[in-house]
Design an enzyme around this catalytic site. Structure first.
Site, PDB file in Angstrom:
ATOM      1  N   ARG A 143      45.447   2.648  38.487  1.00 44.73           N
ATOM      2  CA  ARG A 143      44.445   3.412  39.237  1.00 44.73           C
ATOM      3  C   ARG A 143      43.118   2.669  39.310  1.00 44.73           C
ATOM      4  NH1 ARG A 143      46.206   8.501  36.761  1.00 44.73           N
ATOM      5  NH2 ARG A 143      47.526   9.550  38.274  1.00 44.73           N
ATOM      6  N   GLY A 144      42.730   2.042  38.195  1.00 44.11           N
ATOM      7  CA  GLY A 144      41.451   1.322  38.160  1.00 44.11           C
ATOM      8  C   GLY A 144      41.380   0.236  39.216  1.00 44.11           C
TER       9      GLY A 144
END
Length: 374
Positions: free
Chosen positions: A291-292
């Site tokens: 996600r980052g």
């Protein structure tokens, strides 16, 4: 402005203008980027009480231009985008039927702390469904928030299960309600904004990770700026129309900038080497999942579009990477969120750049000034 538009504007509740808000640039930037690209995944705003969190979010919703919606539709369906319209509207369009269209302001929906799951997701009237053979659905707050902003104050005090439901809808863009074998779904694509005070406890890391960005806000420390904020508020309360008129041209310029950015976004490119370096930073910081990486790429593109460019620069990444990663570093639920120093250090080493010394500005809650092009 036409007389009708004028009377509609005056009938609406007066909202403090977004461009008049002093400081808190980190929060303002995160909110604007999410409006430009809602797929970033929302913002978690953590900070002291009385720092203008709610004021800023209301101001953002008021700043945005009106959107076309299908008239009398409880889901604010888009008349042209199938992903943002209810199944009923899509069927009508497929059958070649005309659908009446209205224009309305982007909705900002406040989620009350005591809300039940039925109130949030909507309910199915089983009796009516069985006796009349129709899917009787009473829409909830997620239906109202479609194509708008859903704001949850004190999200850290909300039941974890409800936070999960909100994050699922925000990620998928759809809300599904199932009861006694009857299933109804509707579009629920919104910008999720959560706010809270760290003194009242943090969100669990699993939930925190699902917010695209995390903005930290602090009370402005500099006396001159505090006086400016107090005077502005007094001036607004005394004569709202006059105060709004003073900021009208800035508001229009920023609104146009956001609209242009939304249109330009699909043309923005990010160089392969830069993408590799973003992933190197995430890897070095031991960020779980991907996600980052995804959110940092999206946010950097949105920032480039906001400033009218089609190529992402190293500086774009520098300005968003802390917002996208700082809340993904925690491994211990009792540990407080790192202020971003670790992220900045890893970024500077991997990208081979020196970071500007803006510690004093950050402490004053001022940060880097947003550029509004006229």
């Amino acid at each position: 402005m036409t007389p009708t538009a004028q009377s509609t504007a005056s009938a609406r509740r007066v909202v403090f203008p977004f461009t008049a808000i002093v400081g808190q640039e980190e929060m303002k930037l995160a909110l604007l980027l999410n409006v430009i690209d809602p797929k970033i995944g929302g913002v978690m705003i953590m900070g002291d009480r009385g720092t203008g969190k709610t004021t800023t979010i209301r101001a953002l919703a008021d700043l945005l231009p009106e959107i076309p919606v299908v008239a009398n539709d409880p889901f604010n369906s888009d008349p042209s985008d199938p992903d943002l319209m209810s199944d009923e509207v899509r069927q009508k369009l497929e059958q070649g039927a005309e659908v009446p269209v209205n224009h309305r302001k982007v909705q900002m929906v406040d989620l009350p702390l005591g809300a039940t799951e039925d109130r949030v997701c909507g309910t199915i009237d089983i009796e009516k469904a069985l006796s009349e053979g129709v899917k009787a659905f009473e829409p909830g707050l997620l239906a109202k928030a479609n194509r708008g902003i859903l704001y949850v104050d004190e999200v850290n005090l909300l039941d974890d299960h409800l936070v999960d439901v909100l994050l699922d809808s925000a990620a998928s863009g759809w809300n599904t309600v199932e009861r006694e074998g009857i299933s109804i779904r509707h579009p629920a694509r919104f910008v999720l904004v959560g706010s809270g005070n760290p003194e009242e406890g943090e969100l669990r890391p699993q939930l925190l990770d699902r917010f695209g960005m995390h903005a930290e806000i602090h009370t402005v420390k500099e006396p001159a700026l505090r006086v400016q904020i107090v005077e502005q508020r007094a001036e607004f309360d005394q004569n709202p129309p006059e105060f709004l008129a003073k900021y009208q041209s800035q508001q229009q310029a920023l609104q146009q900038q956001v609209v242009n950015a939304q249109q330009l976004l699909k043309e923005v490119k990010i160089d392969y080497d830069l993408r590799v370096k973003i992933s190197e930073v995430c890897s070095e910081l031991d960020v779980d999942g991907l996600r980052g990486d995804i959110v940092t790429n999206r946010a950097a593109k949105a920032l480039a579009a906001f400033e009218g460019r089609t190529e992402v620069t190293v500086d774009d990444i520098r300005r968003v990477i802390t917002l996208c990663l700082r809340h993904r570093l925690r491994k211990d639920p009792l540990e407080s969120i790192d202020s971003g120093y670790k992220v900045e250090k890893a970024f500077a080493r991997i990208f081979g750049v020196e970071l500007p010394d803006d510690d004093a500005a950050q402490k004053n809650g001022v940060g880097q000034k947003l550029g509004v092009r006229s």
